[in-house]
Scaffold this motif. Structure first.
Motif, PDB file in Angstrom:
ATOM      1  N   PHE A  12       0.814  -1.210   0.000  1.00 44.20           N
ATOM      2  CA  PHE A  12       0.000   0.000   0.000  1.00 44.20           C
ATOM      3  C   PHE A  12       0.849   1.263   0.000  1.00 44.20           C
ATOM      4  CE2 PHE A  12      -2.961  -3.009   2.155  1.00 44.20           C
ATOM      5  CZ  PHE A  12      -3.925  -2.997   1.163  1.00 44.20           C
ATOM      6  N   ALA A  16      -3.254   4.999   1.193  1.00 43.31           N
ATOM      7  CA  ALA A  16      -4.110   3.924   1.684  1.00 43.31           C
ATOM      8  C   ALA A  16      -4.247   3.981   3.204  1.00 43.31           C
ATOM      9  CB  ALA A  16      -3.550   2.571   1.268  1.00 43.31           C
ATOM     10  N   TYR A  17      -3.197   4.360   3.895  1.00 44.70           N
ATOM     11  CA  TYR A  17      -3.257   4.432   5.348  1.00 44.70           C
ATOM     12  C   TYR A  17      -3.929   5.717   5.821  1.00 44.70           C
ATOM     13  CZ  TYR A  17      -0.194   0.447   5.123  1.00 44.70           C
ATOM     14  OH  TYR A  17       0.318  -0.788   4.861  1.00 44.70           O
ATOM     15  N   PHE A  66     -12.817   2.693   1.546  1.00 41.48           N
ATOM     16  CA  PHE A  66     -12.141   1.671   2.331  1.00 41.48           C
ATOM     17  C   PHE A  66     -12.582   0.276   1.908  1.00 41.48           C
ATOM     18  CE2 PHE A  66     -11.767  -0.840   6.315  1.00 41.48           C
ATOM     19  CZ  PHE A  66     -10.412  -0.700   6.518  1.00 41.48           C
ATOM     20  N   HIS A  69     -11.690  -0.083  -2.414  1.00 42.02           N
ATOM     21  CA  HIS A  69     -10.402   0.180  -3.055  1.00 42.02           C
ATOM     22  C   HIS A  69      -9.183  -0.278  -2.276  1.00 42.02           C
ATOM     23  CE1 HIS A  69     -12.234   2.379  -6.323  1.00 42.02           C
ATOM     24  NE2 HIS A  69     -12.999   2.989  -5.428  1.00 42.02           N
ATOM     25  N   LEU A  70      -9.306  -0.442  -0.979  1.00 43.00           N
ATOM     26  CA  LEU A  70      -8.150  -0.868  -0.199  1.00 43.00           C
ATOM     27  C   LEU A  70      -8.148  -2.386  -0.082  1.00 43.00           C
ATOM     28  CD1 LEU A  70      -8.010   1.804   2.601  1.00 43.00           C
ATOM     29  CD2 LEU A  70      -6.767   1.710   0.465  1.00 43.00           C
ATOM     30  N   ILE A  86      -7.988  -3.591   3.743  1.00 39.70           N
ATOM     31  CA  ILE A  86      -6.534  -3.565   3.946  1.00 39.70           C
ATOM     32  C   ILE A  86      -5.979  -4.951   4.256  1.00 39.70           C
ATOM     33  CG2 ILE A  86      -4.615  -2.419   5.118  1.00 39.70           C
ATOM     34  CD1 ILE A  86      -6.252  -0.118   5.757  1.00 39.70           C
ATOM     35  N   TYR A 133      -3.635   3.674  -4.562  1.00 37.85           N
ATOM     36  CA  TYR A 133      -3.499   3.000  -3.277  1.00 37.85           C
ATOM     37  C   TYR A 133      -2.451   1.895  -3.251  1.00 37.85           C
ATOM     38  CZ  TYR A 133      -7.904   5.307  -2.232  1.00 37.85           C
ATOM     39  OH  TYR A 133      -8.881   6.241  -2.043  1.00 37.85           O
TER      40      TYR A 133
END
Length: 155
Positions: A12, A16-17, A66, A69-70, A86, A133
Motif C-alpha cells: 500500500f 491507503a493508510y 475503504f 479500493h483498499l 486492507i 493505493y
C-alpha cells in the motif's frame, strides 16, 4: 513473465493508510465539537448541524473507499486472490481461467492522474486495482497482463 518466488503481493501507498485515519477523524469530529460546545445551546444550531452533516458525509465516503479500493492482492501462477479491508477481510480467489480480461482506465485527482486496472469476469468488474493505493501497481499490472496473454486472452 515469471513470478518472483511464485507470488506477487501488493504493497500500500501512504494514501491507503490515510483513508482509515480520515474516517476516524471525521467520524469523531461531531462528538468533539459537541464536547467543546457543551456550554452553548445546541438546539437549532445551524453551525453544529452543518458540521455533523459534513462530517458524516465524509465518513460515509471514506467507508465506501475503504471497502472498495483498499484491497490486498496476491498473484500466483494459478490465481489472483484479494482480501478487502486492507487485507483483513476474507480471501476471494479468482483462477486465471475464469477471468475474461481486463481494462485500464485513467482517473484524475488533485495530486495528478493515476490508473485503475479493472479485472473482469464476464462483463462484470470483479477486481479494481488502483495505482493511487497500491505502491507496486506497475509490477502487478505487468504480471496481470503477461499472465492473461499466456492463457490466451484477447485484450
Amino acid at each position: 513473465m515469471t513470478f518472483n518466488q511464485n507470488k506477487v503481493r501488493s504493497r500500500f501507498t501512504i494514501n491507503a493508510y490515510f483513508l482509515p485515519f480520515s474516517f476516524v477523524l471525521f467520524g469523531v469530529a461531531p462528538f468533539v465539537l459537541d464536547f467543546l460546545m457543551s456550554n452553548e445551546p445546541k438546539n437549532g444550531s445551524v453551525f453544529f448541524l452543518l458540521i455533523c452533516i459534513l462530517s458524516w458525509t465524509t465518513s460515509v465516503f471514506c467507508v465506501w473507499e475503504f471497502i472498495n479500493h483498499l484491497i490486498h492482492i496476491e498473484l500466483t501462477e494459478s490465481e489472483i486472490s484479494i482480501r478487502k479491508y486492507i487485507g483483513l477481510g476474507s480471501k476471494t480467489r479468482f483462477p486465471w481461467e475464469e477471468l475474461d480480461g481486463f481494462e485500464i482506465t485513467v482517473r484524475t485527482s488533485r495530486s495528478g492522474e493515476y490508473e485503475v486496472l479493472h479485472v473482469k469476469k464476464g462483463k462484470k468488474i470483479v477486481i479494481r486495482i488502483s495505482q493511487f493505493y497500491i505502491e507496486n501497481y506497475v509490477e502487478i499490472k505487468r504480471a496481470v497482463m503477461n499472465k492473461r496473454f499466456e492463457v490466451g486472452e484477447k485484450v
